[in-house]
Design a protein around this motif. Structure first.
Motif, PDB file in Angstrom:
ATOM      1  N   GLY A 249       0.793  -1.220   0.000  1.00 22.61           N
ATOM      2  CA  GLY A 249       0.000   0.000   0.000  1.00 22.61           C
ATOM      3  C   GLY A 249       0.828   1.273   0.000  1.00 22.61           C
ATOM      4  O   GLY A 249       0.354   2.320  -0.448  1.00 22.61           O
ATOM      5  N   LEU A 250       2.062   1.179   0.485  1.00 16.80           N
ATOM      6  CA  LEU A 250       2.934   2.363   0.554  1.00 16.80           C
ATOM      7  C   LEU A 250       4.002   2.363  -0.533  1.00 16.80           C
ATOM      8  O   LEU A 250       4.859   3.260  -0.545  1.00 16.80           O
ATOM      9  N   ALA A 251       3.962   1.400  -1.448  1.00 22.21           N
ATOM     10  CA  ALA A 251       5.008   1.273  -2.468  1.00 22.21           C
ATOM     11  C   ALA A 251       5.155   2.556  -3.283  1.00 22.21           C
ATOM     12  O   ALA A 251       4.175   3.055  -3.846  1.00 22.21           O
ATOM     13  N   PRO A 252       6.380   3.104  -3.369  1.00 23.31           N
ATOM     14  CA  PRO A 252       6.574   4.377  -4.087  1.00 23.31           C
ATOM     15  C   PRO A 252       6.678   4.215  -5.597  1.00 23.31           C
ATOM     16  O   PRO A 252       6.520   5.175  -6.341  1.00 23.31           O
ATOM     17  N   ASP A 253       6.986   2.988  -6.067  1.00 22.54           N
ATOM     18  CA  ASP A 253       7.133   2.778  -7.506  1.00 22.54           C
ATOM     19  C   ASP A 253       6.750   1.343  -7.837  1.00 22.54           C
ATOM     20  O   ASP A 253       6.487   0.522  -6.952  1.00 22.54           O
ATOM     21  N   ALA A 254       6.739   1.040  -9.141  1.00 26.81           N
ATOM     22  CA  ALA A 254       6.246  -0.260  -9.591  1.00 26.81           C
ATOM     23  C   ALA A 254       7.117  -1.421  -9.114  1.00 26.81           C
ATOM     24  O   ALA A 254       6.603  -2.469  -8.695  1.00 26.81           O
ATOM     25  N   TRP A 255       8.446  -1.255  -9.170  1.00 24.04           N
ATOM     26  CA  TRP A 255       9.320  -2.338  -8.741  1.00 24.04           C
ATOM     27  C   TRP A 255       9.193  -2.612  -7.244  1.00 24.04           C
ATOM     28  O   TRP A 255       9.263  -3.769  -6.804  1.00 24.04           O
ATOM     29  N   SER A 256       9.000  -1.574  -6.454  1.00 21.77           N
ATOM     30  CA  SER A 256       8.776  -1.771  -5.018  1.00 21.77           C
ATOM     31  C   SER A 256       7.486  -2.534  -4.775  1.00 21.77           C
ATOM     32  O   SER A 256       7.413  -3.398  -3.886  1.00 21.77           O
ATOM     33  N   LEU A 257       6.465  -2.234  -5.574  1.00 19.62           N
ATOM     34  CA  LEU A 257       5.196  -2.962  -5.445  1.00 19.62           C
ATOM     35  C   LEU A 257       5.374  -4.425  -5.815  1.00 19.62           C
ATOM     36  O   LEU A 257       4.844  -5.314  -5.127  1.00 19.62           O
ATOM     37  N   VAL A 258       6.114  -4.712  -6.857  1.00 27.42           N
ATOM     38  CA  VAL A 258       6.361  -6.100  -7.254  1.00 27.42           C
ATOM     39  C   VAL A 258       7.083  -6.848  -6.133  1.00 27.42           C
ATOM     40  O   VAL A 258       6.709  -7.975  -5.774  1.00 27.42           O
ATOM     41  N   ALA A 259       8.122  -6.234  -5.559  1.00 24.33           N
ATOM     42  CA  ALA A 259       8.872  -6.884  -4.475  1.00 24.33           C
ATOM     43  C   ALA A 259       7.979  -7.148  -3.271  1.00 24.33           C
ATOM     44  O   ALA A 259       8.042  -8.234  -2.661  1.00 24.33           O
ATOM     45  N   ALA A 260       7.136  -6.168  -2.927  1.00 23.53           N
ATOM     46  CA  ALA A 260       6.231  -6.337  -1.786  1.00 23.53           C
ATOM     47  C   ALA A 260       5.203  -7.429  -2.066  1.00 23.53           C
ATOM     48  O   ALA A 260       4.820  -8.189  -1.167  1.00 23.53           O
ATOM     49  N   ARG A 261       4.759  -7.530  -3.318  1.00 26.85           N
ATOM     50  CA  ARG A 261       3.797  -8.572  -3.675  1.00 26.85           C
ATOM     51  C   ARG A 261       4.420  -9.968  -3.587  1.00 26.85           C
ATOM     52  O   ARG A 261       3.768 -10.929  -3.167  1.00 26.85           O
ATOM     53  N   VAL A 262       5.684 -10.108  -3.971  1.00 22.25           N
ATOM     54  CA  VAL A 262       6.374 -11.395  -3.830  1.00 22.25           C
ATOM     55  C   VAL A 262       6.445 -11.783  -2.351  1.00 22.25           C
ATOM     56  O   VAL A 262       6.172 -12.935  -1.983  1.00 22.25           O
ATOM     57  N   ALA A 263       6.795 -10.824  -1.507  1.00 17.23           N
ATOM     58  CA  ALA A 263       6.859 -11.096  -0.063  1.00 17.23           C
ATOM     59  C   ALA A 263       5.476 -11.400   0.503  1.00 17.23           C
ATOM     60  O   ALA A 263       5.324 -12.255   1.394  1.00 17.23           O
ATOM     61  N   GLN A 264       4.465 -10.721   0.001  1.00 20.91           N
ATOM     62  CA  GLN A 264       3.097 -10.971   0.448  1.00 20.91           C
ATOM     63  C   GLN A 264       2.670 -12.398   0.090  1.00 20.91           C
ATOM     64  O   GLN A 264       2.031 -13.083   0.894  1.00 20.91           O
ATOM     65  N   GLY A 265       3.037 -12.851  -1.111  1.00 24.58           N
ATOM     66  CA  GLY A 265       2.721 -14.221  -1.504  1.00 24.58           C
ATOM     67  C   GLY A 265       3.408 -15.247  -0.621  1.00 24.58           C
ATOM     68  O   GLY A 265       2.811 -16.272  -0.260  1.00 24.58           O
ATOM     69  N   ALA A 266       4.657 -14.982  -0.246  1.00 27.02           N
ATOM     70  CA  ALA A 266       5.380 -15.888   0.643  1.00 27.02           C
ATOM     71  C   ALA A 266       4.712 -15.945   2.022  1.00 27.02           C
ATOM     72  O   ALA A 266       4.620 -17.012   2.646  1.00 27.02           O
ATOM     73  N   SER A 267       4.227 -14.804   2.501  1.00 22.17           N
ATOM     74  CA  SER A 267       3.515 -14.766   3.787  1.00 22.17           C
ATOM     75  C   SER A 267       2.240 -15.597   3.717  1.00 22.17           C
ATOM     76  O   SER A 267       1.910 -16.340   4.647  1.00 22.17           O
ATOM     77  N   ALA A 268       1.530 -15.456   2.603  1.00 24.00           N
ATOM     78  CA  ALA A 268       0.299 -16.230   2.431  1.00 24.00           C
ATOM     79  C   ALA A 268       0.591 -17.728   2.434  1.00 24.00           C
ATOM     80  O   ALA A 268      -0.201 -18.532   2.942  1.00 24.00           O
ATOM     81  N   ALA A 269       1.734 -18.119   1.874  1.00 32.34           N
ATOM     82  CA  ALA A 269       2.097 -19.531   1.807  1.00 32.34           C
ATOM     83  C   ALA A 269       2.393 -20.107   3.194  1.00 32.34           C
ATOM     84  O   ALA A 269       2.259 -21.316   3.407  1.00 32.34           O
ATOM     85  N   LEU A 270       2.806 -19.288   4.125  1.00 27.18           N
ATOM     86  CA  LEU A 270       2.973 -19.742   5.504  1.00 27.18           C
ATOM     87  C   LEU A 270       1.628 -19.934   6.189  1.00 27.18           C
ATOM     88  O   LEU A 270       1.445 -20.860   6.974  1.00 27.18           O
ATOM     89  N   MET A 271       0.680 -19.057   5.870  1.00 17.24           N
ATOM     90  CA  MET A 271      -0.591 -19.019   6.597  1.00 17.24           C
ATOM     91  C   MET A 271      -1.609 -20.034   6.082  1.00 17.24           C
ATOM     92  O   MET A 271      -2.223 -20.765   6.866  1.00 17.24           O
TER      93      MET A 271
END
Length: 488
Positions: free
Chosen positions: A118-140
């Motif tokens: 939600g706070l990503a300043p640019d597209a690449w930051s959003l992509v990186a955060a989305r990859v991390a978000q997917g990894a978090s979901a895989a734990l849960m």
């Protein structure tokens, strides 16, 4: 004795304790209360909502961050890839270290990574955060089904699994509806960022509820992490999904063809490593012996085409409604409300229908879904470009009704014979198949639609893509005839 609101089942063995928290091993039994079930289903909804919630927000993200087609694909694919690759590992870690612990860890990480999105300043930051978000979901997410398997039995387990299936299906549809509402509402000028920021308070609520309502369970005989199997499964999924999701937008560069050529090699190596580990008496990441269960094997064979069609449909319909028919984000979401309502109604009726008609419920659902998709293709082709929400209503409602009769029952079938001590592995296999197929559906049907649209026009491209999806629905119906009539 327990910090959980769900009482321990009456057994002859006492639970062990880690700190102040009772830990119940699978063979000893534990009761998952109503609030605990609600909490884990909340955790199941979050990852699936976030897989689809970005579909209606992609045009806004593109304008705001100047992302371009390739990076927009990565916003979707980065999440799906890390999610799919790590799901089975997440289930294994829950078996070993405790499913509530991994559920809460994943929930907390999901909230933090959602904030980063939600706070990503640019597209690449959003992509990186989305990859991390997917990894978090895989734990849960794997902990949800594993906790249900370990914490329920008999009719209560059947109801809980039906509710899980209903939650999964509703989350996919509701994600796009919610995304449209949040983008259009533009809360405090947040625009598309609200679709991620809304997860933060939900994750906090889930953490608070987990402390009191979710019992801690783990496998009575946890196996070490299968590192070779994990790496090879990751390579196989990445070499298949990455080029298919990025290839069209990137212009099919050389690396996409190299990756696709490497996929069968990686998949074969994974199968050989897993078989060798199984024969040696070790516990592989995905034990081949698990597929000796006919219910799991046949159920997964249906989940695969069902999810490919579902994932592709949700992506394509979002693009067609907004870019083809000029609907706003809210109108595009509202057009899918009949699908969500019909899915919910079918899910509620599912357990009662299964008791009476068994696996014929799945076959009937595929027929209804096929009629709905065919009607939608005809409506789009015949009435374009004056198709309105009311014109779509009969088709999407029929499709939703059919989907609601299939998915919850399929979840129940896949896990019906998985023993509690393998709950985490079985759950990981189930959700990995589903998630990989959803991503594959976006990659294949989405790419087909976007490739045909420039030459054929939006109307004909949509009709052809819907007919392609119809073939997956027909396949699910034919495969459902191989299921045992009675369902445990």
């Amino acid at each position: 004795m327990s910090r959980t609101s769900a009482p321990l089942a009456q057994t002859s063995a006492e639970p062990t304790t880690v700190g102040a928290t009772p830990v119940v091993h699978d063979h000893k039994g534990v009761a998952l209360g109503t609030l605990g079930l609600f909490t884990v289903l909340l955790g199941a909804a979050l990852p699936l909502v976030d897989f689809f919630i970005v579909n209606v927000a992609l045009p806004t993200i593109d304008r705001d961050l100047a992302a371009g087609p390739a990076l927009l694909e990565l916003v979707v694919a980065g999440y799906g890839l890390s999610y799919a690759v790590l799901l089975v590992l997440g289930g294994r870690l829950g078996d070993t270290f405790g499913r509530r612990r991994l559920f809460m860890t994943g929930m907390a990480a999901f909230g933090v990574t959602s904030l980063a999105c939600g706070l990503a300043p640019d597209a690449w930051s959003l992509v990186a955060a989305r990859v991390a978000q997917g990894a978090s979901a895989a734990l849960m997410l794997p902990q949800v089904l594993a906790t249900i398997q370990a914490g329920t039995s008999g009719p209560r387990r059947a109801r809980a699994l039906s509710l899980y299936g209903a939650t999964a299906g509703l989350s996919m549809v509701a994600g796009q509806i919610l995304g449209g509402v949040l983008v259009a509402a533009d809360i405090a000028g947040s625009g598309w960022r609200a679709i991620f920021l809304v997860n933060v308070p939900v994750a906090l609520l889930g953490l608070v509820l987990s402390v009191r309502s979710v019992p801690e369970t783990r496998s009575s005989d946890p196996a070490p992490v299968d590192i070779p199997g994990t790496l090879l499964l990751g390579v196989a999924l990445v070499t298949l999904l990455a080029p298919l999701t990025e290839g069209r937008a990137a212009g099919w560069p050389v690396w996409t063809w190299i990756a696709l050529a490497a996929f069968p090699v990686a998949a074969y190596a994974f199968l050989q490593v897993e078989r060798r580990a199984d024969r040696a008496g070790k516990t592989p990441l995905i034990p081949p012996s698990l597929f000796a269960l006919p219910s799991l094997r046949r159920g997964l064979a249906i989940v695969l085409p069902f999810s490919i069609g579902f994932g592709g449909f949700m992506f394509v319909i979002a693009v067609a409604l907004q870019q083809g028919l000029g609907m706003g984000a809210v109108a595009a979401g509202v057009a899918l409300v009949p699908m969500a309502l019909a899915f919910f109604a079918a899910s509620l009726a599912g357990p009662r229908l299964v008791r009476r008609y068994g696996s014929l419920v799945v076959t009937t659902g595929s027929v209804l879904q096929a009629v709905g998709i065919a009607l939608l293709a005809f409506t789009a082709w015949h009435d374009w470009p004056s198709v309105g929400t009311l014109d779509l209503l009969p088709a999407v409602a029929l499709a939703g009704l059919g989907q609601g009769l299939q998915l919850p029952v399929l979840v129940r079938i896949v896990l019906s014979d998985v023993p509690p001590e393998r709950a985490g592995v079985g759950s990981g296999v189930m959700v990995t198949t589903q998630q990989s197929a959803l991503a594959l559906g976006v990659a294949t049907l989405g790419s087909l639609f976007l490739t045909l649209e420039p030459s054929m026009g939006m109307r004909d491209a949509l009709a052809v893509t819907l007919l392609a999806q119809l073939s997956t629905v027909v396949l699910t119906g034919l495969l459902s005839l191989r299921l045992h009539r009675s369902i445990a």
